[in-house]
Design a protein around this motif. Structure first.
Motif, PDB file in Angstrom:
ATOM      1  N   GLU A  62       0.845  -1.194   0.000  1.00  0.00           N
ATOM      2  CA  GLU A  62       0.000   0.000   0.000  1.00  0.00           C
ATOM      3  C   GLU A  62       0.879   1.241   0.000  1.00  0.00           C
ATOM      4  N   GLY A  63       0.576   2.166  -0.874  1.00  0.00           N
ATOM      5  CA  GLY A  63       1.371   3.389  -0.946  1.00  0.00           C
ATOM      6  C   GLY A  63       0.807   4.463  -0.065  1.00  0.00           C
ATOM      7  N   ILE A  92       8.665  -3.568  -3.868  1.00  0.00           N
ATOM      8  CA  ILE A  92       7.211  -3.422  -3.784  1.00  0.00           C
ATOM      9  C   ILE A  92       6.638  -4.837  -3.823  1.00  0.00           C
ATOM     10  N   THR A 140       0.787   1.184  -6.347  1.00  0.00           N
ATOM     11  CA  THR A 140       1.657   1.730  -5.302  1.00  0.00           C
ATOM     12  C   THR A 140       2.315   2.979  -5.852  1.00  0.00           C
TER      13      THR A 140
END
Lengths: 113, 114
Positions: free
Chosen positions: A8-9, A21, A107
């Motif tokens: 999750e960004g 990532i 992301t």
């Protein structure tokens, strides 16, 4: 059902540092889906970064790498040394043998100079 | 590389009106797709299209939606009538083959239904 889960960004990394990532996918429809990473740079359309269609293989592009791990159903994106131009939104995506692609949520990556 | 174009980039319409989103796919591609992304949510598959027919559609592809590509012109997504929940960015994609080959995406059309 079929799903893709990714880091999750937003994610912020300093230039020259390493990046990972995470991406995991469900494997309910078929055992060996096709795996992709797409990227959207600011102001541009979605474009393919890399893809792997064979379990155990590694894909690479622009210094990024991802390995198709069927044991952990993962396809993490890694880069040893990021650059400011890598700032973008990255999407993990899976094709489950039909003609649609299932995307992760994306992301957003920001590289600090 | 190959590019997919979408026209317009942004469309604002009143609820109940009809809207047509246009896609100019990569020239030699035969398979076409629409995806929908609501703000803050994942991009989701709507439909794919080949040889004049819908091949597969998701539950998001409501009865008010239709697609066509008359005689090699634009690949279009029509919504009639529109609803508030249709507000989203719609992405067109095309590919040369089936079976997990690369889909090339357009920049999206942002549709706002008031």
């Amino acid at each position: 059902g079929d799903s893709v889960t990714q880091t999750e960004g937003p994610v912020t990394v300093s230039e020259s540092e390493s990046l990972i990532i995470n991406c995991t996918y469900s494997a309910t429809s078929i055992a060996y889906p096709n795996l992709f990473w797409y990227v959207r740079y600011p102001g541009e359309g979605l474009q393919l970064l890399l893809k792997v269609i064979t379990a155990g293989q590694k894909g690479s592009s622009r210094g990024f790498e991802a390995t198709y791990n069927k044991e952990t159903t993962s396809f993490h994106l890694q880069k040893a040394s990021v650059q400011e131009s890598d700032s973008a939104v990255y999407y993990c995506a899976v094709n489950y043998g039909n003609e649609k692609i299932t995307f992760g949520a994306g992301t957003k990556l920001t590289i600090k100079p | 590389g190959p590019k997919v174009l979408q026209i317009p980039s942004h469309q604002i319409i009143d609820m109940g009106q009809m809207v047509t989103l246009n896609c100019d796919p990569v020239s030699n591609h035969l398979y076409f797709y629409w995806y929908k992304q609501i703000l803050g949510q994942q991009m989701e598959f709507l439909v794919n299209f080949y040889n004049g027919k819908v091949m597969e559609k998701s539950k998001l592809f409501k009865d008010q939606f239709s697609v066509e590509r008359p005689d090699g012109s634009y690949f279009t997504l029509k919504i009639q009538p529109t609803a508030l929940e249709d507000s989203a960015v719609y992405f067109c994609a095309s590919s040369s083959q089936l079976g997990g080959y690369e889909q090339y995406f357009g920049p999206g059309t942002r549709l706002t239904v008031l």
